[in-house]
Design an enzyme around this catalytic site. Structure first.
Site, PDB file in Angstrom:
ATOM      1  N   ASP A   1       0.844  -1.194   0.000  1.00 32.06           N
ATOM      2  CA  ASP A   1       0.000   0.000   0.000  1.00 32.06           C
ATOM      3  C   ASP A   1       0.878   1.244   0.000  1.00 32.06           C
ATOM      4  O   ASP A   1       1.894   1.311   0.687  1.00 32.06           O
ATOM      5  CB  ASP A   1      -0.917  -0.010   1.232  1.00 32.06           C
ATOM      6  CG  ASP A   1      -2.067   0.969   1.101  1.00 32.06           C
ATOM      7  OD1 ASP A   1      -3.218   0.505   0.993  1.00 32.06           O
ATOM      8  OD2 ASP A   1      -1.816   2.193   1.102  1.00 32.06           O
ATOM      9  N   ILE A   2       0.491   2.243  -0.776  1.00 28.34           N
ATOM     10  CA  ILE A   2       1.281   3.468  -0.921  1.00 28.34           C
ATOM     11  C   ILE A   2       1.246   4.305   0.363  1.00 28.34           C
ATOM     12  O   ILE A   2       2.140   5.133   0.585  1.00 28.34           O
ATOM     13  CB  ILE A   2       0.770   4.281  -2.135  1.00 28.34           C
ATOM     14  CG1 ILE A   2       1.842   5.209  -2.668  1.00 28.34           C
ATOM     15  CG2 ILE A   2      -0.503   5.042  -1.804  1.00 28.34           C
ATOM     16  CD1 ILE A   2       1.517   5.800  -4.029  1.00 28.34           C
TER      17      ILE A   2
ATOM     18  N   ASN B   1     -12.972  -3.386   2.506  1.00 23.78           N
ATOM     19  CA  ASN B   1     -13.877  -2.251   2.649  1.00 23.78           C
ATOM     20  C   ASN B   1     -14.875  -2.243   1.492  1.00 23.78           C
ATOM     21  O   ASN B   1     -14.508  -2.470   0.344  1.00 23.78           O
ATOM     22  CB  ASN B   1     -13.095  -0.942   2.659  1.00 23.78           C
ATOM     23  CG  ASN B   1     -12.235  -0.782   3.901  1.00 23.78           C
ATOM     24  OD1 ASN B   1     -12.664  -1.133   5.000  1.00 23.78           O
ATOM     25  ND2 ASN B   1     -11.022  -0.276   3.740  1.00 23.78           N
TER      26      ASN B   1
ATOM     27  N   GLY C   1     -15.236   3.377   3.951  1.00 25.91           N
ATOM     28  CA  GLY C   1     -14.090   4.129   3.450  1.00 25.91           C
ATOM     29  C   GLY C   1     -13.473   3.571   2.189  1.00 25.91           C
ATOM     30  O   GLY C   1     -12.326   3.900   1.868  1.00 25.91           O
TER      31      GLY C   1
ATOM     32  N   SER D   1     -12.185   3.399  -1.310  1.00 23.04           N
ATOM     33  CA  SER D   1     -11.788   4.538  -2.143  1.00 23.04           C
ATOM     34  C   SER D   1     -11.368   4.159  -3.551  1.00 23.04           C
ATOM     35  O   SER D   1     -11.242   5.047  -4.398  1.00 23.04           O
ATOM     36  CB  SER D   1     -10.647   5.308  -1.462  1.00 23.04           C
ATOM     37  OG  SER D   1      -9.525   4.475  -1.281  1.00 23.04           O
TER      38      SER D   1
ATOM     39  N   HIS E   1     -10.251  -5.369  -3.307  1.00 20.50           N
ATOM     40  CA  HIS E   1      -8.908  -5.581  -2.755  1.00 20.50           C
ATOM     41  C   HIS E   1      -9.026  -5.992  -1.303  1.00 20.50           C
ATOM     42  O   HIS E   1      -9.876  -5.492  -0.569  1.00 20.50           O
ATOM     43  CB  HIS E   1      -8.027  -4.336  -2.900  1.00 20.50           C
ATOM     44  CG  HIS E   1      -8.680  -3.063  -2.461  1.00 20.50           C
ATOM     45  ND1 HIS E   1      -9.609  -2.403  -3.240  1.00 20.50           N
ATOM     46  CD2 HIS E   1      -8.558  -2.331  -1.335  1.00 20.50           C
ATOM     47  CE1 HIS E   1     -10.016  -1.313  -2.608  1.00 20.50           C
ATOM     48  NE2 HIS E   1      -9.400  -1.244  -1.444  1.00 20.50           N
TER      49      HIS E   1
ATOM     50  N   HIS F   1      -7.033  -5.943   2.185  1.00 18.63           N
ATOM     51  CA  HIS F   1      -5.901  -5.365   2.908  1.00 18.63           C
ATOM     52  C   HIS F   1      -5.310  -6.438   3.821  1.00 18.63           C
ATOM     53  O   HIS F   1      -6.041  -7.058   4.598  1.00 18.63           O
ATOM     54  CB  HIS F   1      -6.354  -4.204   3.808  1.00 18.63           C
ATOM     55  CG  HIS F   1      -6.869  -3.003   3.099  1.00 18.63           C
ATOM     56  ND1 HIS F   1      -6.140  -1.849   2.957  1.00 18.63           N
ATOM     57  CD2 HIS F   1      -8.076  -2.761   2.511  1.00 18.63           C
ATOM     58  CE1 HIS F   1      -6.870  -0.938   2.309  1.00 18.63           C
ATOM     59  NE2 HIS F   1      -8.048  -1.474   2.028  1.00 18.63           N
TER      60      HIS F   1
HETATM   61  P1  5GP Z   1      -9.771   1.294   0.307  1.00 20.98           P
HETATM   62  O1  5GP Z   1      -9.880   2.557   1.121  1.00 20.98           O
HETATM   63  O2  5GP Z   1     -10.434   1.440  -1.041  1.00 20.98           O
HETATM   64  O3  5GP Z   1     -10.191   0.069   1.036  1.00 20.98           O
HETATM   65  O4  5GP Z   1      -8.221   1.081   0.074  1.00 20.98           O
HETATM   66  C1  5GP Z   1      -7.514   1.645  -0.968  1.00 20.98           C
HETATM   67  C2  5GP Z   1      -6.059   1.596  -0.598  1.00 20.98           C
HETATM   68  O5  5GP Z   1      -5.296   1.809  -1.771  1.00 20.98           O
HETATM   69  C3  5GP Z   1      -5.615   2.669   0.416  1.00 20.98           C
HETATM   70  O6  5GP Z   1      -5.066   2.049   1.553  1.00 20.98           O
HETATM   71  C4  5GP Z   1      -4.592   3.497  -0.364  1.00 20.98           C
HETATM   72  O7  5GP Z   1      -3.514   3.921   0.431  1.00 20.98           O
HETATM   73  C5  5GP Z   1      -4.150   2.556  -1.461  1.00 20.98           C
HETATM   74  N1  5GP Z   1      -3.742   3.189  -2.697  1.00 20.98           N
HETATM   75  C6  5GP Z   1      -4.410   4.174  -3.353  1.00 20.98           C
HETATM   76  N2  5GP Z   1      -3.758   4.510  -4.471  1.00 20.98           N
HETATM   77  C7  5GP Z   1      -2.647   3.721  -4.528  1.00 20.98           C
HETATM   78  C8  5GP Z   1      -1.582   3.601  -5.467  1.00 20.98           C
HETATM   79  O8  5GP Z   1      -1.516   4.296  -6.481  1.00 20.98           O
HETATM   80  N3  5GP Z   1      -0.629   2.680  -5.193  1.00 20.98           N
HETATM   81  C9  5GP Z   1      -0.670   1.898  -4.084  1.00 20.98           C
HETATM   82  N4  5GP Z   1       0.323   1.021  -3.919  1.00 20.98           N
HETATM   83  N5  5GP Z   1      -1.673   1.978  -3.179  1.00 20.98           N
HETATM   84  C10 5GP Z   1      -2.637   2.879  -3.391  1.00 20.98           C
END
Ligand code: 5GP
Length: 114
Positions: A30-31, A87, A93, A95, A100, A102
């Site tokens: 994760d970034i 999520n 949350g 996004s 995916h 985590h």
């Molecule tokens: P969500 O909030 O949708 O469950 O998780 C999305 C995750 O993707 C977040 O933890 C966010 O930090 C990660 N993320 C968003 N954009 C990127 C990206 O461009 N590269 C990587 N490696 N992670 C990302």
């Protein structure tokens, strides 16, 4: 191919720190990590979120969990423990509209989550 950041990572159009890949799944760091180990495990199939999975996706969804467990062993957090999070939607949350899982570990995690 769907036009979101994870679809572009799967297509290798933008870089990521990939830790696992096979014909059905991709995993990368994760970034914006929320724990010492924070890895996202994705199906290569464009499933927007867990609510969009359909009959026939069961084996793929199960594969994501066994891949996550294998990565946890590789990362050395199997004995200390880890959390898998999916999520779905605004209240959770979510996004990025590509399913995916985590994988979070390497520190003690609070329960219940915020
Ligand atoms: P969500 O909030 O949708 O469950 O998780 C999305 C995750 O993707 C977040 O933890 C966010 O930090 C990660 N993320 C968003 N954009 C990127 C990206 O461009 N590269 C990587 N490696 N992670 C990302």
């Amino acid at each position: 191919m769907a036009d979101n950041i994870f679809a572009k990572i799967i297509a290798k159009q933008i870089p990521a720190q990939i830790v696992f890949e096979d014909d059905r799944a991709l995993a990368f760091r994760d970034i914006n990590p929320q724990a010492p180990v924070h890895i996202l495990v994705l199906p290569k199939k464009a499933i927007a979120n867990v609510g969009a999975a359909v009959t026939g996706d069961e084996a793929l969804l199960g594969h994501l969990l066994t891949v996550a467990a294998q990565i946890a062993r590789n990362e050395g957090i199997d004995s200390t423990g880890y959390r898998l999070v999916v999520n779905k939607g605004r209240d959770a949350g979510e996004s990025v509209p590509h399913l995916h899982v985590h994988l979070l570990g390497g520190r003690s995690l609070n329960w219940p989550p915020g």
